[in-house]
Design an enzyme around this catalytic site. Structure first.
Site, PDB file in Angstrom:
ATOM      1  N   SER A  59       0.840  -1.189   0.000  1.00 57.78           N
ATOM      2  CA  SER A  59       0.000   0.000   0.000  1.00 57.78           C
ATOM      3  C   SER A  59       0.875   1.237   0.000  1.00 57.78           C
ATOM      4  O   SER A  59       1.999   1.213   0.520  1.00 57.78           O
ATOM      5  CB  SER A  59      -0.907   0.031   1.235  1.00 57.78           C
ATOM      6  OG  SER A  59      -1.581   1.272   1.347  1.00 57.78           O
ATOM      7  N   TYR A 118      -2.438  -0.683  10.202  1.00 59.04           N
ATOM      8  CA  TYR A 118      -2.491  -1.030   8.780  1.00 59.04           C
ATOM      9  C   TYR A 118      -1.244  -0.522   8.058  1.00 59.04           C
ATOM     10  O   TYR A 118      -0.612  -1.265   7.301  1.00 59.04           O
ATOM     11  CB  TYR A 118      -3.746  -0.422   8.154  1.00 59.04           C
ATOM     12  CG  TYR A 118      -3.849  -0.641   6.658  1.00 59.04           C
ATOM     13  CD1 TYR A 118      -4.346  -1.837   6.152  1.00 59.04           C
ATOM     14  CD2 TYR A 118      -3.437   0.342   5.758  1.00 59.04           C
ATOM     15  CE1 TYR A 118      -4.430  -2.042   4.776  1.00 59.04           C
ATOM     16  CE2 TYR A 118      -3.515   0.142   4.393  1.00 59.04           C
ATOM     17  CZ  TYR A 118      -4.016  -1.050   3.903  1.00 59.04           C
ATOM     18  OH  TYR A 118      -4.082  -1.255   2.549  1.00 59.04           O
ATOM     19  N   LYS A 141       1.768  -2.739   6.199  1.00 57.25           N
ATOM     20  CA  LYS A 141       2.095  -2.622   4.785  1.00 57.25           C
ATOM     21  C   LYS A 141       3.547  -2.196   4.569  1.00 57.25           C
ATOM     22  O   LYS A 141       4.175  -2.596   3.571  1.00 57.25           O
ATOM     23  CB  LYS A 141       1.135  -1.655   4.103  1.00 57.25           C
ATOM     24  CG  LYS A 141      -0.297  -2.177   4.039  1.00 57.25           C
ATOM     25  CD  LYS A 141      -0.389  -3.499   3.293  1.00 57.25           C
ATOM     26  CE  LYS A 141      -1.813  -3.950   3.083  1.00 57.25           C
ATOM     27  NZ  LYS A 141      -1.905  -5.203   2.284  1.00 57.25           N
TER      28      LYS A 141
END
Length: 242
Positions: free
Chosen positions: A137, A150, A154
């Site tokens: 990401s 998150y 990533k």
């Protein structure tokens, strides 16, 4: 063509688009999801070269079973697309909103999952001189993302990609895509993010799952590319602080 790909997190969104693109290009595809049996089977239905396998990739045992079933069904494995992941919108300043359960779950699925599948697939990919593509990401590149856990997971996926490219080369190539905001069922209601991307990203439009699938397909044909990360974000990665 007799190439076989395993795509995790393929029952909807980006993973579904990747699986369908590969099927269109003549690949045989094992689609994976977790607790999404009906949706996954619907995606695979009508495609004689596709099967759906339900498995939790955060478990090393389940990841191995997933890979073994794929090879048992198709006879080989040429590519793994580690797409499975989870996200939840939590303001970065609200540290107390991130409990231990959420942190551990995000790391288990988003970061440990690709590791588990890569390790389980290694022997098969060595035989086929295959490759691994991880879905990371832009949140792993810039100080952004739906939540701090998150983004951290990533960033870990990006470094895992580089490390595996060194460890498994020259026989297995390992690369990553780094999407920005992609309009999927998971993110469709993120109104503020959608508005920001449409107004500020250089491409001036929302990303679509097919945009990521296009880059994944391209990477699969690039025999001299490994250890790289390709942002699929309409230039969003160029905006400081996004």
């Amino acid at each position: 063509m007799n190439r076989v790909a395993l795509v995790t997190g393929a029952s909807s969104g980006i993973g579904k688009a990747i699986a369908l693109r590969l099927l269109e290009e003549g690949w045989k595809v094992a689609l994976n999801g977790f607790n999404s049996l009906e949706a996954g089977r619907q995606v695979a239905a009508g495609h004689g070269q596709a099967i759906y396998l339900d498995a939790d990739v955060s478990s090393a045992t389940e990841a191995k079973r997933l890979v073994d079933l794929t090879v048992e069904h198709f006879g080989r494995l040429d590519a793994v697309v580690n797409n499975a992941g989870i996200a939840r919108q939590i303001d970065h300043s609200d540290l107390d909103a991130v409990d231990d359960e959420f942190w551990d779950l995000v790391m288990a699925v988003n970061l440990k999952g690709p590791w588990n599948v890569a390790r389980a697939a290694r022997a098969h990919l060595l035989r086929s001189q295959g490759q691994i593509i991880n879905n990371a990401s832009v949140a792993g590149i810039t100080a952004s993302g739906s939540s701090i856990p998150y983004a951290v997971s990533k960033a870990g996926v990006l470094h895992l990609t580089r490390l595996l490219a060194k460890a498994l080369g020259p026989d297995i190539r390992v690369n990553a895509v780094a999407p920005g905001y992609i309009d999927t069922p998971l993110t469709h209601d993120w109104t503020a993010v959608r508005d920001f991307v449409a107004e500020k990203a250089p491409a001036r439009r929302l990303g679509q799952p097919e945009d990521v699938a296009e880059v994944v397909h391209g990477l699969l044909s690039m025999s001299y590319v490994t250890g790289t990360v390709i942002p699929v974000a309409g230039g969003l990665q160029l905006l400081s602080g996004t």
